[in-house]
Motif scaffolding. Structure first.
Motif, PDB file in Angstrom:
ATOM      1  N   ALA A  89       0.829  -1.213   0.000  1.00 49.07           N
ATOM      2  CA  ALA A  89       0.000   0.000   0.000  1.00 49.07           C
ATOM      3  C   ALA A  89       0.862   1.261   0.000  1.00 49.07           C
ATOM      4  O   ALA A  89       0.442   2.309  -0.467  1.00 49.07           O
ATOM      5  CB  ALA A  89      -0.937  -0.003   1.209  1.00 49.07           C
ATOM      6  N   SER A  90       2.094   1.158   0.513  1.00 45.38           N
ATOM      7  CA  SER A  90       2.973   2.333   0.530  1.00 45.38           C
ATOM      8  C   SER A  90       3.498   2.664  -0.859  1.00 45.38           C
ATOM      9  O   SER A  90       3.972   3.781  -1.098  1.00 45.38           O
ATOM     10  CB  SER A  90       4.177   2.095   1.446  1.00 45.38           C
TER      11      SER A  90
ATOM     12  N   ILE B 285       1.875   5.032   7.244  1.00 47.18           N
ATOM     13  CA  ILE B 285       1.160   3.770   7.463  1.00 47.18           C
ATOM     14  C   ILE B 285       1.715   3.075   8.706  1.00 47.18           C
ATOM     15  O   ILE B 285       0.961   2.598   9.559  1.00 47.18           O
ATOM     16  CB  ILE B 285       1.266   2.854   6.215  1.00 47.18           C
ATOM     17  N   GLY B 286       3.039   3.045   8.838  1.00 45.74           N
ATOM     18  CA  GLY B 286       3.655   2.410  10.006  1.00 45.74           C
ATOM     19  C   GLY B 286       3.176   3.042  11.309  1.00 45.74           C
ATOM     20  O   GLY B 286       2.786   2.348  12.253  1.00 45.74           O
TER      21      GLY B 286
ATOM     22  N   HIS C 187      -6.836  -0.023   8.569  1.00 42.80           N
ATOM     23  CA  HIS C 187      -7.214   1.288   9.103  1.00 42.80           C
ATOM     24  C   HIS C 187      -6.120   2.328   8.794  1.00 42.80           C
ATOM     25  O   HIS C 187      -6.405   3.450   8.366  1.00 42.80           O
ATOM     26  CB  HIS C 187      -7.427   1.152  10.625  1.00 42.80           C
ATOM     27  N   ALA C 188      -4.874   1.933   8.997  1.00 40.76           N
ATOM     28  CA  ALA C 188      -3.740   2.849   8.797  1.00 40.76           C
ATOM     29  C   ALA C 188      -3.629   3.301   7.346  1.00 40.76           C
ATOM     30  O   ALA C 188      -3.350   4.473   7.066  1.00 40.76           O
ATOM     31  CB  ALA C 188      -2.444   2.167   9.241  1.00 40.76           C
TER      32      ALA C 188
ATOM     33  N   ALA D 200      -3.673   7.062   6.122  1.00 37.42           N
ATOM     34  CA  ALA D 200      -2.465   7.555   5.441  1.00 37.42           C
ATOM     35  C   ALA D 200      -2.809   8.100   4.055  1.00 37.42           C
ATOM     36  O   ALA D 200      -2.321   9.169   3.664  1.00 37.42           O
ATOM     37  CB  ALA D 200      -1.430   6.435   5.336  1.00 37.42           C
ATOM     38  N   TYR D 201      -3.657   7.387   3.325  1.00 35.70           N
ATOM     39  CA  TYR D 201      -4.047   7.865   1.994  1.00 35.70           C
ATOM     40  C   TYR D 201      -4.757   9.214   2.096  1.00 35.70           C
ATOM     41  O   TYR D 201      -4.580  10.081   1.248  1.00 35.70           O
ATOM     42  CB  TYR D 201      -4.967   6.840   1.307  1.00 35.70           C
TER      43      TYR D 201
END
Ligand SMILES: Nc1ncnc2c1ncn2[C@@H]1O[C@H](COP(=O)(O)OP(=O)(O)O)[C@@H](O)[C@H]1O
Ligand SMILES: [Mg+2]
Length: 384
Positions: A244-245, A255-256, A276-277, A281-282
């Motif tokens: 996803a990153s 994200i982390g 969820h992250a 993040a997006y």
């Protein structure tokens, strides 16, 4: 209970600097006693959030670790003056035992601690970047070290400052003195620096184009800090987070961080926490990265991006020109400018794609950002 090891945002060094080992080895070469290295003058470029500033931080740490003196500056109008007036005198004062006549002006009571010293600096009258830098290099060479100039955020507005510094450094480099310079900026600014009068010196500099991380590097950048800080992450969750990153360091950290804090008391970071992250993040990409990137572009450039966003993957340059109602020659000019700005890439002949993750999705959801370049959140507030 557990401190979050991740560093979302800009300019703050990550817990693990992934994928930059080979580059750092080049700078270690410069800092060691070895042969002349092209990295003694280097230009680091890459899009916002790819890790330019934290790479400079790492190079500076290496330099300090070898006893080098680091002159760090963010380029802005007035930098040279600040260097001449405050920073270089301070560095010289710290290094040069003879530069300052120490004059005992008074003795306090012994139990209150020693003598008061008045320091009379030798340098301040006619501050000259060249002579101060030369002296600083001389002093560090005497200790078997050198001077690293690390300049961040090269920008068109501060080209004159960069020019002044380049001239001073060029002189020392020609004499093969122990000095190194590294400057970083987004591709359009670096391109401008390379074209600017009086900066031909940089055309011979080592160009370092920072890329996004590979999948393996992104996985390591997430997994290692998690483990080092006493938690675990499942294989599926790690794979999802890394993919996803898209290897984009800003997203890796965001994200982390968000996954870490989702359920901070759990030992394991679950797929649920990562999901969820990723969503959070997006959502931050728009304001933190995409809108700032759009802001420096012309309306026509942004039309080009909107036309690209119609495709789910790389677009052909012919399709983009047709959608814009432009001749391919005119669209070619936009394409060249966007490439320079680091906003698009060419994945193959006749193709263009977005360089920044989530830009396509963002433009589809907020086409007005392409027209106005206003932050989405601001416009929403305005409408309510
Ligand atoms: N190699 C890397 N590995 C892991 N995280 C990184 C790496 N490079 C940068 N980051 C993280 O990405 C974010 C953006 O880095 P930064 O150096 O500020 O980017 P730039 O200066 O290119 O805009 C920061 O949160 C930073 O900690
Ligand atoms: Mg930066």
């Amino acid at each position: 209970m557990h401190d979050n090891p991740f560093r979302p945002g800009f300019g703050i060094s990550p817990p693990l600097l992934a994928g930059r080992d080979a580059l750092l080895a080049e700078w270690r070469e410069v800092l060691g006693l070895g042969a002349w290295s092209p990295f003694r003058a280097a230009l680091v470029t890459g899009m916002r959030g790819v890790g330019k500033t934290v790479l400079l931080n790492a190079v500076e740490d290496e330099a300090r670790g070898r006893g080098w003196t680091v002159v760090h500056g963010t380029l802005h109008v007035g930098l040279v003056e600040a260097l001449e007036r405050d920073r270089l005198p301070a560095l010289l004062q710290a290094q040069d035992p003879e530069a300052y006549a120490r004059e005992l002006t008074g003795v306090t009571l012994p139990q209150l601690g020693g003598a008061t010293t008045q320091v009379v600096p030798q340098y301040p009258r006619e501050p000259r970047l060249e002579s101060m830098l030369a002296r600083l290099v001389e002093l560090t060479e005497a200790r078997g070290a050198g001077v690293l100039l690390s300049l961040d955020e090269v920008a068109v507005e501060s080209m004159q400052e960069l020019r002044r510094i380049a001239i001073a450094v060029q002189h020392l480099l020609r004499e093969d003195r122990r000095v190194a310079i590294v400057a970083a900026g987004v591709p359009a600014s670096i391109a401008a620096a390379l074209e600017a009068d009086g900066l031909t010196f940089f055309r011979r500099a080592q160009q370092v184009r920072l890329d996004t991380l590979t999948l393996a590097e992104a996985r390591a950048a997430i997994a290692e800090p998690v483990r080092a800080h006493g938690r675990s992450i499942g294989e599926a969750a790690l794979e999802r987070a890394a993919r996803a990153s898209e290897g984009y360091p800003f997203l890796v950290q965001t994200i982390g961080a968000r996954a870490w804090e989702h359920r901070p008391a759990d030992d394991e970071i679950t797929a649920d926490a990562v999901e969820h992250a990723v969503e959070v993040a997006y959502a931050t990409m728009g304001e933190s990265v995409i809108v700032p990137a759009l802001r420096g572009l012309s309306g026509r450039d942004r039309d080009y991006l909107l036309a690209m966003a119609e495709d789910d993957g790389p677009a052909t340059t012919a399709d983009v020109a047709e959608r814009m109602g432009a001749t391919s020659g005119n669209a070619g000019r936009q394409r060249a400018r966007l490439l320079d700005a680091g906003v698009i890439v060419v994945p193959g002949r006749g193709l263009v794609d977005f360089a920044i993750p989530r830009m396509r999705e963002h433009l589809r959801e907020h086409p007005h950002d392409a027209q106005l370049g206003l932050p989405t959140a601001a416009r929403r507030t305005f409408r309510d």
